[in-house]
Scaffold this motif. Structure first.
Motif, PDB file in Angstrom:
ATOM      1  N   MET A   1       0.850  -1.172   0.000  1.00 19.88           N
ATOM      2  CA  MET A   1       0.000   0.000   0.000  1.00 19.88           C
ATOM      3  C   MET A   1       0.898   1.238   0.000  1.00 19.88           C
ATOM      4  SD  MET A   1      -3.000   1.186   2.632  1.00 19.88           S
ATOM      5  CE  MET A   1      -4.106  -0.023   1.978  1.00 19.88           C
ATOM      6  N   ASN A   2       0.538   2.216  -0.832  1.00 19.24           N
ATOM      7  CA  ASN A   2       1.315   3.453  -0.861  1.00 19.24           C
ATOM      8  C   ASN A   2       0.660   4.515   0.018  1.00 19.24           C
ATOM      9  OD1 ASN A   2      -0.793   4.705  -2.323  1.00 19.24           O
ATOM     10  ND2 ASN A   2       0.143   4.227  -4.284  1.00 19.24           N
ATOM     11  N   PHE A   3       1.367   5.635   0.191  1.00 19.69           N
ATOM     12  CA  PHE A   3       0.903   6.704   1.079  1.00 19.69           C
ATOM     13  C   PHE A   3      -0.466   7.226   0.664  1.00 19.69           C
ATOM     14  CE2 PHE A   3       0.555  11.263   1.987  1.00 19.69           C
ATOM     15  CZ  PHE A   3       0.575  11.220   3.365  1.00 19.69           C
ATOM     16  N   GLN A   4      -0.661   7.472  -0.639  1.00 17.61           N
ATOM     17  CA  GLN A   4      -1.930   8.036  -1.098  1.00 17.61           C
ATOM     18  C   GLN A   4      -3.097   7.113  -0.762  1.00 17.61           C
ATOM     19  OE1 GLN A   4      -2.166   8.901  -5.292  1.00 17.61           O
ATOM     20  NE2 GLN A   4      -4.161   9.848  -5.096  1.00 17.61           N
ATOM     21  N   ARG A   5      -2.939   5.835  -1.032  1.00 13.97           N
ATOM     22  CA  ARG A   5      -4.015   4.889  -0.730  1.00 13.97           C
ATOM     23  C   ARG A   5      -4.239   4.792   0.782  1.00 13.97           C
ATOM     24  NH1 ARG A   5      -4.114  -1.475  -1.924  1.00 13.97           N
ATOM     25  NH2 ARG A   5      -6.207  -1.856  -1.154  1.00 13.97           N
ATOM     26  N   ALA A   6      -3.155   4.780   1.557  1.00 17.00           N
ATOM     27  CA  ALA A   6      -3.277   4.709   3.016  1.00 17.00           C
ATOM     28  C   ALA A   6      -4.018   5.928   3.557  1.00 17.00           C
ATOM     29  CB  ALA A   6      -1.900   4.607   3.653  1.00 17.00           C
ATOM     30  N   VAL A   8      -6.219   7.857   1.811  1.00 15.64           N
ATOM     31  CA  VAL A   8      -7.607   7.782   1.347  1.00 15.64           C
ATOM     32  C   VAL A   8      -8.403   6.780   2.172  1.00 15.64           C
ATOM     33  CG1 VAL A   8      -9.059   7.012  -0.584  1.00 15.64           C
ATOM     34  CG2 VAL A   8      -7.135   8.543  -1.007  1.00 15.64           C
ATOM     35  N   GLU A   9      -7.794   5.634   2.455  1.00 17.01           N
ATOM     36  CA  GLU A   9      -8.502   4.572   3.166  1.00 17.01           C
ATOM     37  C   GLU A   9      -8.331   4.643   4.686  1.00 17.01           C
ATOM     38  OE1 GLU A   9      -7.643   0.744   1.490  1.00 17.01           O
ATOM     39  OE2 GLU A   9      -7.897   1.491  -0.553  1.00 17.01           O
ATOM     40  N   SER A  10      -7.582   5.632   5.158  1.00 20.31           N
ATOM     41  CA  SER A  10      -7.309   5.789   6.582  1.00 20.31           C
ATOM     42  C   SER A  10      -6.786   4.481   7.181  1.00 20.31           C
ATOM     43  CB  SER A  10      -8.571   6.257   7.321  1.00 20.31           C
ATOM     44  OG  SER A  10      -8.258   6.594   8.646  1.00 20.31           O
ATOM     45  N   CYS A  11      -5.727   3.981   6.590  1.00 16.93           N
ATOM     46  CA  CYS A  11      -5.153   2.694   6.974  1.00 16.93           C
ATOM     47  C   CYS A  11      -4.173   2.866   8.145  1.00 16.93           C
ATOM     48  CB  CYS A  11      -4.449   2.056   5.782  1.00 16.93           C
ATOM     49  SG  CYS A  11      -3.731   0.456   6.185  1.00 16.93           S
ATOM     50  N   ASP A  12      -4.671   2.613   9.352  1.00 16.87           N
ATOM     51  CA  ASP A  12      -3.837   2.767  10.536  1.00 16.87           C
ATOM     52  C   ASP A  12      -2.579   1.912  10.474  1.00 16.87           C
ATOM     53  OD1 ASP A  12      -5.635   4.561  11.566  1.00 16.87           O
ATOM     54  OD2 ASP A  12      -6.444   3.219  13.094  1.00 16.87           O
ATOM     55  N   VAL A  13      -2.691   0.699   9.977  1.00 13.73           N
ATOM     56  CA  VAL A  13      -1.535  -0.211   9.947  1.00 13.73           C
ATOM     57  C   VAL A  13      -0.390   0.378   9.127  1.00 13.73           C
ATOM     58  CG1 VAL A  13      -0.720  -2.502   9.256  1.00 13.73           C
ATOM     59  CG2 VAL A  13      -2.945  -2.251  10.368  1.00 13.73           C
ATOM     60  N   PHE A  14      -0.691   1.012   7.997  1.00 16.36           N
ATOM     61  CA  PHE A  14       0.349   1.651   7.191  1.00 16.36           C
ATOM     62  C   PHE A  14       1.067   2.708   8.030  1.00 16.36           C
ATOM     63  CE2 PHE A  14       1.843   5.177   4.630  1.00 16.36           C
ATOM     64  CZ  PHE A  14       2.580   4.555   3.637  1.00 16.36           C
ATOM     65  N   PHE A  15       0.306   3.528   8.745  1.00 16.76           N
ATOM     66  CA  PHE A  15       0.902   4.600   9.531  1.00 16.76           C
ATOM     67  C   PHE A  15       1.601   4.072  10.783  1.00 16.76           C
ATOM     68  CE2 PHE A  15      -2.227   6.714   6.860  1.00 16.76           C
ATOM     69  CZ  PHE A  15      -1.391   7.616   6.230  1.00 16.76           C
ATOM     70  N   TYR A  16       1.118   2.964  11.354  1.00 11.22           N
ATOM     71  CA  TYR A  16       1.839   2.332  12.466  1.00 11.22           C
ATOM     72  C   TYR A  16       3.222   1.883  12.005  1.00 11.22           C
ATOM     73  CZ  TYR A  16      -2.675   1.671  14.948  1.00 11.22           C
ATOM     74  OH  TYR A  16      -3.874   1.847  15.580  1.00 11.22           O
ATOM     75  N   LYS A  17       3.260   1.200  10.862  1.00 13.20           N
ATOM     76  CA  LYS A  17       4.539   0.688  10.346  1.00 13.20           C
ATOM     77  C   LYS A  17       5.487   1.832   9.982  1.00 13.20           C
ATOM     78  CE  LYS A  17       2.900  -3.755   8.604  1.00 13.20           C
ATOM     79  NZ  LYS A  17       2.722  -4.599   7.408  1.00 13.20           N
ATOM     80  N   THR A  18       4.943   2.845   9.339  1.00 18.68           N
ATOM     81  CA  THR A  18       5.768   4.002   8.965  1.00 18.68           C
ATOM     82  C   THR A  18       6.275   4.717  10.214  1.00 18.68           C
ATOM     83  OG1 THR A  18       4.507   4.267   6.923  1.00 18.68           O
ATOM     84  CG2 THR A  18       5.807   6.159   7.654  1.00 18.68           C
ATOM     85  N   GLY A  19       5.401   4.891  11.197  1.00 23.92           N
ATOM     86  CA  GLY A  19       5.787   5.539  12.446  1.00 23.92           C
ATOM     87  C   GLY A  19       6.857   4.753  13.181  1.00 23.92           C
ATOM     88  N   LYS A  20       6.730   3.439  13.181  1.00 23.90           N
ATOM     89  CA  LYS A  20       7.727   2.592  13.834  1.00 23.90           C
ATOM     90  C   LYS A  20       9.090   2.751  13.170  1.00 23.90           C
ATOM     91  CE  LYS A  20       8.613  -2.176  15.179  1.00 23.90           C
ATOM     92  NZ  LYS A  20       8.145  -3.561  15.078  1.00 23.90           N
TER      93      LYS A  20
END
Length: 123
Positions: A1-6, A8-20
Motif C-alpha cells: 500500500m502506498n501513502f496516497q491509498r493509506a 484515502v482509506e485511513s489505513c492505521d496499519v500503514f501509519f503504524y509501520k511508517t511511524g515505527k
C-alpha cells in the motif's frame, strides 16, 4: 500500500509501520515542519500551540523514557498529540498545493468569484 491509498482509506496499519520506522522524534520533526504544534499566527484570541511529543519532552514532563509502543498511537495523531483545527486545515491545504504551508487569513473574495466568509488563502 502506498501513502496516497493509506491516506484515502485511513489505513492505521500503514501509519503504524511508517511511524515505527521513523520513530517519534522524526515524526515530531516532520509534524512541526508542517506547522503542527505551533501557533499559526492567525489573528485569534488565545490561540494555543498544541503539542507534538518527542522523547525528550516526555522525559522532561514525566521523568520516564519514551516507549516504542507509544510511537504507534502518535503516528496516527493520538497519544499526547494536540493540534488545532486551523493547524490541520493548513496541513490538508499543503497536501493539495504542492507542499507549501501558507499563512491562513480571512478573505471575502478572490478576483470576481465570491468566497465563503472564512477560508485559507495563499498569502
Amino acid at each position: 500500500m502506498n501513502f496516497q491509498r493509506a491516506l484515502v482509506e485511513s489505513c492505521d496499519v500503514f501509519f503504524y509501520k511508517t511511524g515505527k520506522q521513523l520513530g517519534v522524534d522524526r515524526i515530531a520533526k516532520y509534524a512541526q515542519m508542517a506547522g503542527l504544534g505551533s501557533k499559526t499566527n492567525f489573528n485569534l484570541d488565545h490561540e494555543k500551540e498544541g503539542l507534538i511529543p518527542t522523547s525528550a519532552w516526555k522525559l522532561k514532563r514525566f521523568g520516564v523514557p519514551w516507549q516504542a509502543g507509544e510511537t504507534l498511537s502518535t503516528s496516527i495523531g493520538q497519544s499526547y498529540v494536540l493540534v488545532t483545527p486551523l493547524q490541520m486545515a493548513g496541513v490538508i491545504s499543503s497536501v493539495f498545493n504542492g507542499g507549501y504551508l501558507y499563512q491562513p487569513t480571512i478573505i471575502r473574495q478572490v478576483g470576481k468569484m465570491a468566497m465563503a466568509p472564512i477560508c485559507l488563502s495563499r498569502s
